[in-house]
Each structure stands twice: as structure tokens, then as C-alpha cells.
Design a protein around this motif. Structure first.
Motif, PDB file in Angstrom:
ATOM      1  N   ASN A   9       0.815  -1.208   0.000  1.00  0.00           N
ATOM      2  CA  ASN A   9       0.000   0.000   0.000  1.00  0.00           C
ATOM      3  C   ASN A   9       0.856   1.270   0.000  1.00  0.00           C
ATOM      4  OD1 ASN A   9      -2.134   1.827   0.295  1.00  0.00           O
ATOM      5  ND2 ASN A   9      -2.269   1.498   2.504  1.00  0.00           N
ATOM      6  N   TYR A  10       1.861   1.299   0.872  1.00  0.00           N
ATOM      7  CA  TYR A  10       2.645   2.534   1.008  1.00  0.00           C
ATOM      8  C   TYR A  10       3.678   2.704  -0.105  1.00  0.00           C
ATOM      9  CZ  TYR A  10       0.230   4.004   5.111  1.00  0.00           C
ATOM     10  OH  TYR A  10      -0.753   4.456   5.953  1.00  0.00           O
ATOM     11  N   LEU A  11       4.154   1.621  -0.673  1.00  0.00           N
ATOM     12  CA  LEU A  11       5.013   1.762  -1.851  1.00  0.00           C
ATOM     13  C   LEU A  11       4.210   2.378  -3.003  1.00  0.00           C
ATOM     14  CD1 LEU A  11       7.090  -1.548  -1.710  1.00  0.00           C
ATOM     15  CD2 LEU A  11       8.005   0.797  -1.595  1.00  0.00           C
ATOM     16  N   LYS A  12       2.961   1.961  -3.133  1.00  0.00           N
ATOM     17  CA  LYS A  12       2.074   2.516  -4.166  1.00  0.00           C
ATOM     18  C   LYS A  12       1.778   3.987  -3.886  1.00  0.00           C
ATOM     19  CE  LYS A  12      -2.432   1.644  -6.323  1.00  0.00           C
ATOM     20  NZ  LYS A  12      -3.111   2.901  -6.091  1.00  0.00           N
ATOM     21  N   ARG A  13       1.461   4.299  -2.628  1.00  0.00           N
ATOM     22  CA  ARG A  13       1.152   5.689  -2.267  1.00  0.00           C
ATOM     23  C   ARG A  13       2.351   6.601  -2.501  1.00  0.00           C
ATOM     24  NH1 ARG A  13      -1.823   6.181   3.406  1.00  0.00           N
ATOM     25  NH2 ARG A  13      -1.905   8.342   2.704  1.00  0.00           N
ATOM     26  N   ARG A  14       3.530   6.105  -2.172  1.00  0.00           N
ATOM     27  CA  ARG A  14       4.745   6.902  -2.402  1.00  0.00           C
ATOM     28  C   ARG A  14       4.965   7.156  -3.893  1.00  0.00           C
ATOM     29  NH1 ARG A  14       9.800   4.568   0.533  1.00  0.00           N
ATOM     30  NH2 ARG A  14       9.374   5.009   2.696  1.00  0.00           N
ATOM     31  N   LYS A  15       4.772   6.108  -4.677  1.00  0.00           N
ATOM     32  CA  LYS A  15       4.976   6.216  -6.117  1.00  0.00           C
ATOM     33  C   LYS A  15       4.095   7.317  -6.715  1.00  0.00           C
ATOM     34  CE  LYS A  15       5.811   2.949  -9.786  1.00  0.00           C
ATOM     35  NZ  LYS A  15       5.674   1.577 -10.227  1.00  0.00           N
ATOM     36  N   GLU A  16       2.915   7.499  -6.141  1.00  0.00           N
ATOM     37  CA  GLU A  16       1.952   8.486  -6.631  1.00  0.00           C
ATOM     38  C   GLU A  16       2.280   9.911  -6.186  1.00  0.00           C
ATOM     39  OE1 GLU A  16      -1.641   6.765  -5.103  1.00  0.00           O
ATOM     40  OE2 GLU A  16      -1.726   5.242  -6.698  1.00  0.00           O
ATOM     41  N   LEU A  17       3.221  10.075  -5.251  1.00  0.00           N
ATOM     42  CA  LEU A  17       3.597  11.411  -4.780  1.00  0.00           C
ATOM     43  C   LEU A  17       4.353  12.166  -5.871  1.00  0.00           C
ATOM     44  CD1 LEU A  17       5.083  11.024  -1.170  1.00  0.00           C
ATOM     45  CD2 LEU A  17       3.020  12.264  -1.817  1.00  0.00           C
ATOM     46  N   SER A  18       4.006  13.424  -6.045  1.00  0.00           N
ATOM     47  CA  SER A  18       4.783  14.250  -6.975  1.00  0.00           C
ATOM     48  C   SER A  18       6.088  14.667  -6.294  1.00  0.00           C
ATOM     49  CB  SER A  18       3.988  15.490  -7.378  1.00  0.00           C
ATOM     50  OG  SER A  18       3.920  16.396  -6.286  1.00  0.00           O
ATOM     51  N   GLU A  19       7.072  15.037  -7.098  1.00  0.00           N
ATOM     52  CA  GLU A  19       8.345  15.506  -6.546  1.00  0.00           C
ATOM     53  C   GLU A  19       8.133  16.768  -5.709  1.00  0.00           C
ATOM     54  OE1 GLU A  19      11.171  13.845  -6.551  1.00  0.00           O
ATOM     55  OE2 GLU A  19      10.305  12.275  -7.808  1.00  0.00           O
ATOM     56  N   ASP A  20       7.244  17.651  -6.166  1.00  0.00           N
ATOM     57  CA  ASP A  20       6.959  18.889  -5.423  1.00  0.00           C
ATOM     58  C   ASP A  20       6.339  18.585  -4.060  1.00  0.00           C
ATOM     59  OD1 ASP A  20       7.993  20.513  -7.386  1.00  0.00           O
ATOM     60  OD2 ASP A  20       6.034  21.060  -8.234  1.00  0.00           O
ATOM     61  N   ALA A  21       5.391  17.653  -4.046  1.00  0.00           N
ATOM     62  CA  ALA A  21       4.743  17.288  -2.777  1.00  0.00           C
ATOM     63  C   ALA A  21       5.761  16.682  -1.820  1.00  0.00           C
ATOM     64  CB  ALA A  21       3.596  16.314  -3.024  1.00  0.00           C
ATOM     65  N   LEU A  22       6.603  15.788  -2.333  1.00  0.00           N
ATOM     66  CA  LEU A  22       7.615  15.157  -1.485  1.00  0.00           C
ATOM     67  C   LEU A  22       8.574  16.201  -0.912  1.00  0.00           C
ATOM     68  CD1 LEU A  22       8.860  12.599  -0.300  1.00  0.00           C
ATOM     69  CD2 LEU A  22      10.180  12.366  -2.413  1.00  0.00           C
ATOM     70  N   SER A  23       8.979  17.138  -1.716  1.00  0.00           N
ATOM     71  CA  SER A  23       9.881  18.199  -1.249  1.00  0.00           C
ATOM     72  C   SER A  23       9.205  19.049  -0.169  1.00  0.00           C
ATOM     73  CB  SER A  23      10.306  19.065  -2.429  1.00  0.00           C
ATOM     74  OG  SER A  23      11.220  20.042  -2.003  1.00  0.00           O
ATOM     75  N   THR A  24       7.958  19.424  -0.400  1.00  0.00           N
ATOM     76  CA  THR A  24       7.210  20.214   0.592  1.00  0.00           C
ATOM     77  C   THR A  24       7.063  19.441   1.895  1.00  0.00           C
ATOM     78  OG1 THR A  24       6.007  21.379  -1.136  1.00  0.00           O
ATOM     79  CG2 THR A  24       4.997  21.363   1.048  1.00  0.00           C
ATOM     80  N   TYR A  25       6.691  18.152   1.800  1.00  0.00           N
ATOM     81  CA  TYR A  25       6.548  17.320   2.999  1.00  0.00           C
ATOM     82  C   TYR A  25       7.874  17.209   3.748  1.00  0.00           C
ATOM     83  CZ  TYR A  25       2.070  15.602   1.093  1.00  0.00           C
ATOM     84  OH  TYR A  25       0.795  15.488   0.604  1.00  0.00           O
ATOM     85  N   SER A  26       8.955  17.036   3.008  1.00  0.00           N
ATOM     86  CA  SER A  26      10.278  16.868   3.626  1.00  0.00           C
ATOM     87  C   SER A  26      10.694  18.126   4.385  1.00  0.00           C
ATOM     88  CB  SER A  26      11.314  16.518   2.552  1.00  0.00           C
ATOM     89  OG  SER A  26      10.990  15.292   1.930  1.00  0.00           O
ATOM     90  N   ILE A  27      10.403  19.286   3.837  1.00  0.00           N
ATOM     91  CA  ILE A  27      10.718  20.551   4.524  1.00  0.00           C
ATOM     92  C   ILE A  27       9.880  20.689   5.790  1.00  0.00           C
ATOM     93  CG2 ILE A  27      10.526  23.074   4.338  1.00  0.00           C
ATOM     94  CD1 ILE A  27      11.245  22.687   1.313  1.00  0.00           C
ATOM     95  N   LYS A  28       8.591  20.360   5.702  1.00  0.00           N
ATOM     96  CA  LYS A  28       7.712  20.442   6.886  1.00  0.00           C
ATOM     97  C   LYS A  28       8.195  19.494   7.988  1.00  0.00           C
ATOM     98  CE  LYS A  28       3.391  21.948   4.759  1.00  0.00           C
ATOM     99  NZ  LYS A  28       1.974  21.634   4.542  1.00  0.00           N
ATOM    100  N   ILE A  29       8.597  18.307   7.592  1.00  0.00           N
ATOM    101  CA  ILE A  29       9.095  17.331   8.568  1.00  0.00           C
ATOM    102  C   ILE A  29      10.348  17.872   9.257  1.00  0.00           C
ATOM    103  CG2 ILE A  29      10.213  15.065   8.762  1.00  0.00           C
ATOM    104  CD1 ILE A  29       8.156  14.137   6.557  1.00  0.00           C
ATOM    105  N   ALA A  30      11.280  18.396   8.489  1.00  0.00           N
ATOM    106  CA  ALA A  30      12.516  18.946   9.070  1.00  0.00           C
ATOM    107  C   ALA A  30      12.188  20.077  10.044  1.00  0.00           C
ATOM    108  CB  ALA A  30      13.442  19.443   7.966  1.00  0.00           C
ATOM    109  N   ASN A  31      11.260  20.936   9.688  1.00  0.00           N
ATOM    110  CA  ASN A  31      10.873  22.038  10.584  1.00  0.00           C
ATOM    111  C   ASN A  31      10.208  21.534  11.856  1.00  0.00           C
ATOM    112  OD1 ASN A  31      11.909  24.200   9.085  1.00  0.00           O
ATOM    113  ND2 ASN A  31      10.096  24.271   7.779  1.00  0.00           N
ATOM    114  N   HIS A  32       9.375  20.491  11.762  1.00  0.00           N
ATOM    115  CA  HIS A  32       8.751  19.913  12.962  1.00  0.00           C
ATOM    116  C   HIS A  32       9.794  19.329  13.902  1.00  0.00           C
ATOM    117  CE1 HIS A  32       4.637  20.577  11.955  1.00  0.00           C
ATOM    118  NE2 HIS A  32       4.538  19.655  11.005  1.00  0.00           N
ATOM    119  N   LEU A  33      10.869  18.791  13.344  1.00  0.00           N
ATOM    120  CA  LEU A  33      11.913  18.198  14.188  1.00  0.00           C
ATOM    121  C   LEU A  33      12.508  19.203  15.168  1.00  0.00           C
ATOM    122  CD1 LEU A  33      13.748  15.941  11.605  1.00  0.00           C
ATOM    123  CD2 LEU A  33      12.530  15.168  13.635  1.00  0.00           C
ATOM    124  N   LEU A  34      12.479  20.461  14.810  1.00  0.00           N
ATOM    125  CA  LEU A  34      13.018  21.504  15.695  1.00  0.00           C
ATOM    126  C   LEU A  34      12.239  21.606  17.006  1.00  0.00           C
ATOM    127  CD1 LEU A  34      13.747  24.185  12.965  1.00  0.00           C
ATOM    128  CD2 LEU A  34      15.442  22.847  14.239  1.00  0.00           C
TER     129      LEU A  34
END
Length: 189
Positions: A9-34
Motif C-alpha cells: 500500500n505505502y510503496l504505491k502511495r509513495r509512487k503516486e507522490l509528486s516531486e513537489d509534494a515530497l519536497s514540501t513534505y520533507s521541509i515540513k518534517i525537518a521544521n517539525h523536528l526543531l
């Protein structure tokens, strides 16, 4: 849900993520870590993403760690289920291995017992802090060599599942999992 079903399920969901969405999510995650109380720690183990599998882009986390002058440890696969821990320096040369994982070619090995915080790759996790990876056991074996109080932080583009039904006794749960929308905190029962 069973781990094998979650993986699919999650390999499929990841595959469907756009590069822009993944980049945005990754930045939000890094900021939450603070917001997590880990910043007094010295040694941070950080995975570098398999870009073909659209793992969270940890370069943003790496920038924070370097900006805070932390010791960053990168994993290197050395045998079937074993990770070596290499200190990231200005001279560290990275090479993509056969699984698509960027890893150090060589470097200064760091003992697992020195590591304070481990950022973990995962495909899915549940509300109890159990995680599903690719099923090879690298991180469970590695975490068993770390101190019992090492802080384990998962990063995921997706929210928690209700329950992973086939948790194994050797599976090691997370202390935190950070998504673009939320920080999950887990306590032992």
C-alpha cells in the motif's frame, strides 16, 4: 493490518507522490523536528534517501544538523543485515549502492553506543510507534546494538495507521514519528 499489505500500500502511495509534494513534505518534517527535545544530543544517525523509492528527503534534516554543529553518522551496508556507522566529514565520498542507497565509501567508524538519536526510514507506522520498513531487518539489528535510551525518530510523508497486527518481538518501536502534519510521541506501555 499486516506488514506485507502495508508495504504494498505505502510503496504505491509513495509512487503516486509528486516531486513537489515530497519536497514540501520533507521541509515540513525537518521544521517539525526543531520542536522535539533532542538538540542537546551530540551524535545523530541519519539515513540518506533512496530517491527512486521517494523516501523523505533528509537533506533538509542534514542542513539543520550541520547548522547546529552536530556529529552526523551515516549508515553503510556491510553485509546481509549489518550497518556500519560512518562519521560524515568534509572529505566523505558518497556512492549509491546496489539498492539505491547513498552511503559513504569509507571513513571513520563510530560505535553504536555513542549514538544519541537515530532517524529511521520507514514505509508505515502505527499509533503505538511500531514501524514497517522494507523487511530486511537492518535497523532492528542496528538498534539492538545501540544504548537502550537511544532516541528513535521515524519520518513519514503519511499519517499513522491504527495498528500493525503482526509486530514481532524483535521489532523496536519508535519514540517519535514526524509527518508533514504532526509529531507523534510514543511511550512504552
Amino acid at each position: 493490518m499486516l506488514k506485507k499489505d502495508l508495504r504494498l500500500n505505502y510503496l504505491k502511495r509513495r509512487k503516486e507522490l509528486s516531486e513537489d509534494a515530497l519536497s514540501t513534505y520533507s521541509i515540513k518534517i525537518a521544521n517539525h523536528l526543531l520542536k522535539i527535545p533532542i538538540w542537546d544530543a551530540k551524535y545523530f544517525h541519519l539515513f540518506l534517501p533512496i530517491t527512486s523509492k521517494k523516501e523523505v528527503d533528509t537533506s533538509f534534516i542534514l542542513s539543520i544538523l550541520q547548522g547546529k554543529d552536530k556529529n552526523v553518522i551515516l549508515p553503510k551496508i556491510t553485509s546481509k543485515n549489518t550497518l556500519e556507522n560512518i562519521l560524515l566529514t568534509d572529505n566523505t565520498l558518497l556512492k549509491i549502492n546496489s539498492w539505491g542507497v547513498p552511503e559513504p565509501v569509507e571513513g571513520i567508524e563510530v560505535n553504536e553506543l555513542k549514538i544519541d538519536v537515530v532517524f529511521l526510514p520507514l514505509l508505515a507506522f502505527d499509533i503505538k510507534g511500531n514501524r514497517v520498513g522494507y523487511g530486511k531487518g537492518f535497523y532492528d539489528i542496528f538498534l539492538n546494538k545501540c544504548r537502550p535510551n537511544v532516541i528513535k525518530i521515524g519520518v513519514s510523508a503519511f499519517a499513522a495507521e491504527e495498528e500493525i497486527t503482526d509486530v514481532h518481538q524483535n521489532d523496536i518501536a519508535l519514540n517519535y514519528c514526524v509527518t508533514p502534519e504532526k509529531i507523534y510521541t510514543f511511550t512504552k506501555d
